[in-house]
Enzyme design. Structure first.
Site, PDB file in Angstrom:
ATOM      1  CB  SER A  81      -5.214  -5.097  -1.479  1.00 35.07           C
ATOM      2  OG  SER A  81      -6.515  -4.549  -2.097  1.00 35.07           O
ATOM      3  CE1 TYR A 134      -2.802  -0.282  -2.716  1.00 34.63           C
ATOM      4  CE2 TYR A 134      -4.585  -1.531  -3.515  1.00 34.63           C
ATOM      5  CZ  TYR A 134      -4.128  -1.153  -2.593  1.00 34.63           C
ATOM      6  OH  TYR A 134      -4.264  -1.513  -1.080  1.00 34.63           O
TER       7      TYR A 134
END
Length: 288
Positions: A152, A165
C-alpha cells in the site's frame, strides 16, 4: 544496469497454477478472474468461507476453470502451510503466488491491541507466512515463477491515523524487497518477486456506505490489468495510479517523505502546518 526481465509470458499460460489469498473479493477476486481467462488452474484462499466458495463457483461456471478453494486464516502459519500442501498435492506445482489477503480497521497508535494484532496478523504475518511456506518450493522447482505481495502507498508515506495498517504495509514492502534480493542472489533461481502498490481502489475494504464507486477510485479489474502490464514489463514496484492521483504526484509525495530523513525535518512533515507552504512549493517546482 541489468535489463529488466519478466517471467510473465511463461507463467500466465494454460495449465499453470495460481495461488491467491484474499480471493473472495476485491483485487484477489479480480486476479483470479484474470488467471482464469488465461486458462490457469486456481487455488483460492480466503478467511470468509461462504464468499470464497461463491467466488470459486462463479469463476468455474464462467470459465470452466479447475479450482481448489481452501478457507484460510493467513495470520496462522499452520493454515498457510496447509494451503501450500493442498496446492502441491492437487497440482504438483505453483507458478504464481499472490499474497494478497488484507484487512483494515481502527488501528490508531493507542487503539485496541486486539485490532493491532488482527491487522498485523493478516496484512504482515500473512505475507511472511506465504513467502516462507511457498517460496522455497517454488525456488527448488527451477523454472520461471512469480510471487506478488500486495502492499500500500500508506506503507511508504505513512499518513497519520491508522498506524497499525501503515506499519503492516511498510513491513510488506521490507519483506518483498528482501525476497527479491534473496531470489536474485540464489544461483539458478528463476522466481521473480513484485510489490503491488494499489492506488485508491473500490474494494470491500474501501466501499462507501452508499456502495457507489467514488469517481477517484479504480476498480479491482483496472488494478489487475495495470499489474499485468507492469509485471510483463519487469517492474518490481508496481505503483498504481488512480483517477485522482497520478504517478508523478505519487513520486513527489514519496520523495518528500524520504526527505524528512535526509533534510532532518519533523516526521510526517507533509501533514505539519509549518511545512504546508514548503510542500506546495515542492509540488509546484515539479509542475504539480
Amino acid at each position: 544496469m541489468t535489463p529488466k526481465t519478466s517471467a510473465f509470458s511463461t507463467v500466465f499460460q494454460p495449465g499453470r497454477v495460481a495461488v491467491i489469498t484474499g480471493a473472495a473479493g476485491g483485487i484477489g477476486r479480480a486476479t483470479a478472474e484474470f488467471c482464469a481467462t488465461r486458462g490457469m488452474k486456481l487455488v483460492l484462499a480466503d478467511f470468509n468461507e461462504s464468499a470464497l466458495l461463491a467466488a470459486a463457483d462463479a469463476i468455474t461456471a464462467q470459465h470452466g476453470t479447475e479450482i481448489v478453494a481452501v478457507p484460510t486464516d493467513v495470520s496462522q502459519r499452520a493454515a498457510v502451510e496447509r494451503l501450500c500442501n493442498s496446492a502441491y498435492e492437487r497440482f504438483g506445482e505453483v507458478d504464481f503466488l499472490m499474497n494478497n489477503a488484507g484487512r483494515s480497521g481502527d488501528g490508531g497508535l493507542f487503539g485496541d491491541p486486539a485490532m493491532w494484532d488482527a491487522i498485523l496478523g493478516v496484512n504482515l504475518w500473512g505475507v511472511i507466512h506465504g513467502v516462507q511456506a511457498f517460496a522455497p518450493r517454488m525456488m527448488a522447482a527451477g523454472k520461471p515463477t512469480i510471487i506478488v505481495n500486495t502492499g500500500s502507498k500508506q506503507g511508504i508515506t505513512q499518513p497519520p491515523g491508522n498506524t497499525a495498517y501503515n506499519l503492516s504495509k511498510a513491513g510488506v514492502k521490507a519483506v518483498t524487497e528482501a525476497l527479491a534480493h534473496e531470489l536474485r542472489s540464489s544461483a539458478g533461481c528463476q522466481v521473480q518477486a513484485h510489490l503491488l502498490v494499489p492506488g485508491f481502489t473500490f474494494t470491500g475494504m474501501t466501499r462507501a456506505p452508499t456502495d457507489a464507486k467514488p469517481a477517484g477510485a479504480w476498480t479491482p479489474d483496472e488494478v489487475v490489468a495495470f499489474m499485468a502490464e507492469r509485471m510483463e514489463a519487469g517492474d518490481f514496484y508496481i505503483m498504481c495510479p488512480d483517477n485522482d492521483v497520478t504517478r508523478d504526484l505519487d513520486n513527489a509525495r514519496m520523495l518528500w517523505s524520504a526527505m524528512d530523513v535526509t533534510e532532518n525535518r519533523p516526521p510526517l512533515s507533509r501533514w505539519h502546518p509549518d511545512y504546508a507552504e514548503a510542500f506546495k512549493a515542492f509540488l509546484a517546482a515539479r509542475g504539480l
